[in-house]
Design an enzyme around this catalytic site. Sequence first.
Site, PDB file in Angstrom:
ATOM      1  CB  SER A 101      -2.144   7.273  -8.587  1.00  0.00           C
ATOM      2  OG  SER A 101      -1.464   7.202  -7.368  1.00  0.00           O
ATOM      3  CG  ASP A 239       1.693   5.063  -5.945  1.00  0.00           C
ATOM      4  OD1 ASP A 239       2.783   5.664  -6.032  1.00  0.00           O
ATOM      5  OD2 ASP A 239       0.603   5.664  -5.938  1.00  0.00           O
ATOM      6  CG  ASP A 241       1.684   8.724  -9.062  1.00  0.00           C
ATOM      7  OD1 ASP A 241       1.511   7.898  -8.151  1.00  0.00           O
ATOM      8  OD2 ASP A 241       1.187   9.869  -9.031  1.00  0.00           O
ATOM      9  CG  ASP A 243       1.385   9.861  -5.357  1.00  0.00           C
ATOM     10  OD1 ASP A 243       1.272   8.618  -5.429  1.00  0.00           O
ATOM     11  OD2 ASP A 243       0.401  10.637  -5.457  1.00  0.00           O
TER      12      ASP A 243
END
EC number: 5.4.2.10
Length: 443
Positions: A101, A239, A241, A243
């Site tokens: 992430s 960010d 990834d 999400d």
Amino acid sequence: MAKYFGTDGIRGEVANSTITVEFTQKLGNAVGSLINQKNYPKFVIVGQDTRSSGGFLKFALVSGLNAAGIDVLDLGVVPTPVVAFMTVKHRAAAGFVITASHNKFTDNGIKLFSSNGFKLDDALEEEVEDMIDGDFIYQPQFKFGSYKILANAIDEYIESIHSRFAKFVNYKGKVVVDCAHGAASHNFEALLDKFGINYVSIASNPDGLNINVGCGATCVSNIKKAVKEQKADLGISLDGDADRIIIVDENGQEIDGDGILNILAQYSDICGGTNGIVGTQMTNMSYENHYRANKIPFIRSKVGDRYVLEDLVKYGYKIGGESSGHVINLNFGTTGDGLFTAIQLLAIFSQAYKPVSEFKLQGELMQQTLINVPLTKKVAREDLQKVASDVNDVEKRLGNRGRVLLRPSGTEPVLRVMVEADDKSLATNEAEYLVEKVKQKLV
């Protein structure tokens, strides 16, 4: 207490923690064996972000799954919400994302979705952990799984969003997007192209090592600077990834996840509707007061988008999220989705002709001071009893002027100390007082 899973999957420094080739292979085999035990479809989906370690960890995962007889469909580099979306659409037993992430490139991890696109609940995580610690299982009679690549997964996701929102999005302003050199790189641009958005893209050239470095939703100074330089009307920062999402207005002022939720709540009819909003323990009190004044039901969940999701389901609400920028809309998806949230916001901004700054909650927000205290090991909630009297002292001094929250990180040995008050110096002084007590009693 979970052995491997944190609040958002399994995460750590590659080769110097749980995140090794050996562990990742065992994880794949454990989930594959559990799929067999439960007679789920012998088929899963995998994706990854742009970290240099993603490839070999993915293939370790795949080998463990294949050994257990599970077929794997590889989506390549895609945002985390795309994996959740495709897991549901293609009726897979599970979806895996190799990602850490917003963390630095030296970290990596695995996020795991069940067949309904939701992150695993605690009970299922415990089952997986028990299987990881068991024997490695090979499928009998050489009935091993297959491995295939699906190159157009992002197209299916984009088309699904476009079919729902094409009639709402007609945004004429100039947008700057920060892809954090992560999974949104090129994918977010493709989505914006589909809607005809006038945009400038930054931090969209991943090299495996630059993910989240000086950019993305955890470094908003990058998008603030770009919005001012480009004289843009809106900045959108994701960010690693994708999400999470943070936006900035035409003045370069940040609107975090709480602010985004407030905008969606005001225009929820465009977003599919909701009977209430789910925030978290970190949500600024000003928003809670605003929802109450406008008779919008509001619930605080534990921090972590999986807990937001649990309360959305529990209370029958559709829209919720975190200050950090995880925003969920169950009218469309099942997890935090920065790309889809961006399109919802563009739809709202298209319908109401005013600057982005005028969509924000007007007036001063309560002042928050958040200090992360590094610890030598993860702290359990029962350990917090050692500083309970100190917290009580601060709460007495604050009275009705603020609140206190001490929260162990779910992914690293850190205790987050947050004090909220109507005065910044008061919040800072009380937070620093608690940090000293934590260092004395817990470090």
